[in-house]
Design a protein around this motif. Sequence first.
Motif, PDB file in Angstrom:
ATOM      1  N   PRO A 318      -2.278 -14.226 -13.274  1.00 23.29           N
ATOM      2  CA  PRO A 318      -2.646 -15.627 -13.045  1.00 23.29           C
ATOM      3  C   PRO A 318      -4.126 -15.762 -12.740  1.00 23.29           C
ATOM      4  CG  PRO A 318      -1.472 -14.738 -11.152  1.00 23.29           C
ATOM      5  CD  PRO A 318      -1.386 -13.705 -12.235  1.00 23.29           C
ATOM      6  N   PRO A 319      -4.762 -16.796 -13.255  1.00 23.69           N
ATOM      7  CA  PRO A 319      -6.189 -16.983 -12.978  1.00 23.69           C
ATOM      8  C   PRO A 319      -6.406 -17.431 -11.547  1.00 23.69           C
ATOM      9  CG  PRO A 319      -5.332 -18.875 -14.171  1.00 23.69           C
ATOM     10  CD  PRO A 319      -4.208 -17.870 -14.112  1.00 23.69           C
ATOM     11  N   ALA A 320      -7.614 -17.199 -11.050  1.00 27.18           N
ATOM     12  CA  ALA A 320      -7.958 -17.671  -9.706  1.00 27.18           C
ATOM     13  C   ALA A 320      -7.891 -19.192  -9.664  1.00 27.18           C
ATOM     14  CB  ALA A 320      -9.344 -17.195  -9.317  1.00 27.18           C
ATOM     15  N   ALA A 321      -7.346 -19.720  -8.595  1.00 28.23           N
ATOM     16  CA  ALA A 321      -7.225 -21.169  -8.463  1.00 28.23           C
ATOM     17  C   ALA A 321      -8.591 -21.829  -8.350  1.00 28.23           C
ATOM     18  CB  ALA A 321      -6.366 -21.516  -7.252  1.00 28.23           C
ATOM     19  N   THR A 322      -9.536 -21.133  -7.710  1.00 32.38           N
ATOM     20  CA  THR A 322     -10.874 -21.680  -7.523  1.00 32.38           C
ATOM     21  C   THR A 322     -11.801 -20.563  -7.070  1.00 32.38           C
ATOM     22  OG1 THR A 322     -12.173 -23.395  -6.382  1.00 32.38           O
ATOM     23  CG2 THR A 322     -10.460 -22.298  -5.110  1.00 32.38           C
ATOM     24  N   ALA A 323     -13.110 -20.783  -7.211  1.00 34.01           N
ATOM     25  CA  ALA A 323     -14.096 -19.848  -6.680  1.00 34.01           C
ATOM     26  C   ALA A 323     -14.643 -20.320  -5.343  1.00 34.01           C
ATOM     27  CB  ALA A 323     -15.239 -19.660  -7.671  1.00 34.01           C
ATOM     28  N   ALA A 324     -14.373 -21.574  -5.001  1.00 35.59           N
ATOM     29  CA  ALA A 324     -14.851 -22.136  -3.743  1.00 35.59           C
ATOM     30  C   ALA A 324     -13.898 -23.241  -3.315  1.00 35.59           C
ATOM     31  CB  ALA A 324     -16.271 -22.677  -3.890  1.00 35.59           C
ATOM     32  N   LEU A 325     -13.667 -23.336  -2.029  1.00 35.36           N
ATOM     33  CA  LEU A 325     -12.694 -24.293  -1.514  1.00 35.36           C
ATOM     34  C   LEU A 325     -13.336 -25.124  -0.408  1.00 35.36           C
ATOM     35  CD1 LEU A 325      -9.635 -25.084  -1.680  1.00 35.36           C
ATOM     36  CD2 LEU A 325      -9.251 -23.462   0.196  1.00 35.36           C
ATOM     37  N   ASP A 326     -13.469 -26.408  -0.652  1.00 36.46           N
ATOM     38  CA  ASP A 326     -13.921 -27.327   0.394  1.00 36.46           C
ATOM     39  C   ASP A 326     -12.739 -27.551   1.332  1.00 36.46           C
ATOM     40  OD1 ASP A 326     -14.329 -29.909   1.811  1.00 36.46           O
ATOM     41  OD2 ASP A 326     -16.177 -29.969   0.626  1.00 36.46           O
ATOM     42  N   LEU A 327     -12.829 -27.022   2.542  1.00 36.49           N
ATOM     43  CA  LEU A 327     -11.672 -26.993   3.434  1.00 36.49           C
ATOM     44  C   LEU A 327     -11.201 -28.394   3.799  1.00 36.49           C
ATOM     45  CD1 LEU A 327     -12.653 -24.010   5.766  1.00 36.49           C
ATOM     46  CD2 LEU A 327     -11.285 -23.992   3.680  1.00 36.49           C
ATOM     47  N   ALA A 328     -12.120 -29.293   4.069  1.00 34.49           N
ATOM     48  CA  ALA A 328     -11.728 -30.646   4.445  1.00 34.49           C
ATOM     49  C   ALA A 328     -11.057 -31.365   3.281  1.00 34.49           C
ATOM     50  CB  ALA A 328     -12.945 -31.426   4.932  1.00 34.49           C
ATOM     51  N   THR A 329     -11.638 -31.261   2.095  1.00 35.42           N
ATOM     52  CA  THR A 329     -11.065 -31.921   0.920  1.00 35.42           C
ATOM     53  C   THR A 329      -9.675 -31.374   0.604  1.00 35.42           C
ATOM     54  OG1 THR A 329     -13.277 -32.289   0.014  1.00 35.42           O
ATOM     55  CG2 THR A 329     -11.421 -32.403  -1.522  1.00 35.42           C
ATOM     56  N   ALA A 330      -9.503 -30.064   0.777  1.00 31.10           N
ATOM     57  CA  ALA A 330      -8.214 -29.430   0.502  1.00 31.10           C
ATOM     58  C   ALA A 330      -7.212 -29.607   1.628  1.00 31.10           C
ATOM     59  CB  ALA A 330      -8.430 -27.942   0.224  1.00 31.10           C
ATOM     60  N   GLY A 331      -7.640 -30.227   2.722  1.00 36.09           N
ATOM     61  CA  GLY A 331      -6.731 -30.438   3.839  1.00 36.09           C
ATOM     62  C   GLY A 331      -6.387 -29.183   4.611  1.00 36.09           C
ATOM     63  N   VAL A 332      -7.258 -28.168   4.526  1.00 33.38           N
ATOM     64  CA  VAL A 332      -7.007 -26.900   5.234  1.00 33.38           C
ATOM     65  C   VAL A 332      -7.339 -27.065   6.709  1.00 33.38           C
ATOM     66  CG1 VAL A 332      -7.711 -24.485   5.483  1.00 33.38           C
ATOM     67  CG2 VAL A 332      -7.427 -25.480   3.201  1.00 33.38           C
ATOM     68  N   ARG A 333      -6.356 -26.828   7.564  1.00 36.49           N
ATOM     69  CA  ARG A 333      -6.565 -26.916   9.007  1.00 36.49           C
ATOM     70  C   ARG A 333      -6.364 -25.580   9.710  1.00 36.49           C
ATOM     71  NH1 ARG A 333      -3.190 -31.706  11.451  1.00 36.49           N
ATOM     72  NH2 ARG A 333      -4.549 -31.207  13.233  1.00 36.49           N
ATOM     73  N   THR A 334      -5.875 -24.587   8.947  1.00 35.03           N
ATOM     74  CA  THR A 334      -5.598 -23.273   9.545  1.00 35.03           C
ATOM     75  C   THR A 334      -6.060 -22.168   8.621  1.00 35.03           C
ATOM     76  OG1 THR A 334      -3.609 -24.129  10.663  1.00 35.03           O
ATOM     77  CG2 THR A 334      -3.810 -21.739  10.454  1.00 35.03           C
ATOM     78  N   ILE A 335      -6.688 -21.138   9.202  1.00 33.31           N
ATOM     79  CA  ILE A 335      -6.981 -19.896   8.481  1.00 33.31           C
ATOM     80  C   ILE A 335      -6.320 -18.753   9.238  1.00 33.31           C
ATOM     81  CG2 ILE A 335      -8.754 -18.318   7.631  1.00 33.31           C
ATOM     82  CD1 ILE A 335     -10.696 -20.639   7.551  1.00 33.31           C
ATOM     83  N   ILE A 336      -5.517 -17.982   8.526  1.00 35.31           N
ATOM     84  CA  ILE A 336      -4.872 -16.801   9.104  1.00 35.31           C
ATOM     85  C   ILE A 336      -5.522 -15.569   8.502  1.00 35.31           C
ATOM     86  CG2 ILE A 336      -2.722 -15.505   9.355  1.00 35.31           C
ATOM     87  CD1 ILE A 336      -1.226 -18.160   9.189  1.00 35.31           C
ATOM     88  N   TRP A 337      -6.048 -14.721   9.371  1.00 37.95           N
ATOM     89  CA  TRP A 337      -6.754 -13.516   8.925  1.00 37.95           C
ATOM     90  C   TRP A 337      -5.812 -12.310   9.017  1.00 37.95           C
ATOM     91  CZ3 TRP A 337     -11.610 -14.112   6.954  1.00 37.95           C
ATOM     92  CH2 TRP A 337     -12.271 -15.312   7.248  1.00 37.95           C
TER      93      TRP A 337
END
Length: 415
Positions: A318-337
């Motif tokens: 599968p191709p990469a969904a994106t090379a860069a992700l604007d967290l606010a635009t994508a609605g990302v509120r959590t990052i799990i490392w």
Amino acid sequence: MSAEEVEVLVVGGGQAGLAMSEHLGAAGVRHLVLERHRIAERWRSERWDSLVANGPAWHDRFPGMEFPDVAPDAFPGKEQVAAYFEAYAEKIDAPIRTGVEVTSVTRHTGRPGFRAQTSAGTVDARFVVAATGPFQTPVIPPIVPDGAVDLQLHSSGYRNPAQLPDGAVVVVGAGSSGTQIADELRRAGREVHLSVGPHDRPPRQYRGRDFVWWLGVLGLWDAAAPPQGAEHVTIAVSGARGGHTVDFRNLAADGIHLVGRTSGFADGVLSFDGDLERNIAGGDANYLALLDAADDYVTRNGLDLPEEPAARDLGPVPPAATAALDLATAGVRTIIWATGFAADYRWLQVGGFDDNGRPRQRRGVSTEPGVYFLGLPWLSRRGSSFIWGVWHDAKHVADQILIQRGYHAYSKEDA
């Protein structure tokens, strides 16, 4: 106040400490195991709620006891694993004290041995075994600053989807922890972006045998060192939902957005390397190499194991969904490392460490006389950090202590 004296002090009451205690006890060596929390605490409180062992119960255990009430090919849950080790400590009558933290160990001056300062007093010992294992200090790369999203946490702090704020989640790291957490979050209805780095990807089963069986009969558990350049490559395997092969194609088909390795952050945008296809291809190569080795083993030994040609039908990457992700635009509120751990031996204030704080040791025997290590990845072989592997490593370390014990016991008058 005089110090308590033992011959061997074992620091850590998880699988490594208990394995060490069993072998020392069998040899009649007076020892003490100190654990700052409960027995097998990391299984209890530093894992997510739904975690199960990544190996089947027949394999991922000590030789002296089976898992009760778990089918041999099933995968015990984290509480069952913790209960197993508690029961094992009782079985071997391990001299273990819980709730006692070792704050420092220093070498005696002018006489043999070491002095340990603990939260419950002082202990003197001739030998010290650091059995604190590989999962000591969670590592979160300094990429995304605090406040960029509502919550950043390490995989060891993740418990369940309800723990997280509403919104999308980025999971960084595609080993066993990262892939299982991403899958659980997606099944809970979350929008999930999974950052995939280099990894090994074994089949869960092939030709009716679990991959742990194949690694055993092929001698791969006994590999003495990782391939050059793959010392820190993670393994993507899962015992969840009865066990299944991790395939990033399936994760993408289920709606998880796959991206390359996380590389930077600026102005609210998380960026990724363009290496997703290469990383998945590397995992596929590892997967197919094991199938090839298994097929060859079946042919050479005349085994009646069913062929499984469909296992090689992988489909397109599968191709990469994106090379860069604007967290606010994508609605990302959590990052799990899900980015692993680092060792922390600051309490062990002796020599025998390199400039990066890693032990200088060979098969658990430190370059610092009287000090030993147990439970580390690749301590002696590929299986060293696994439940069954640490048991065998502990036998070797116990034998080395007995050898040194014999030298210390010698006197010319007795000769």
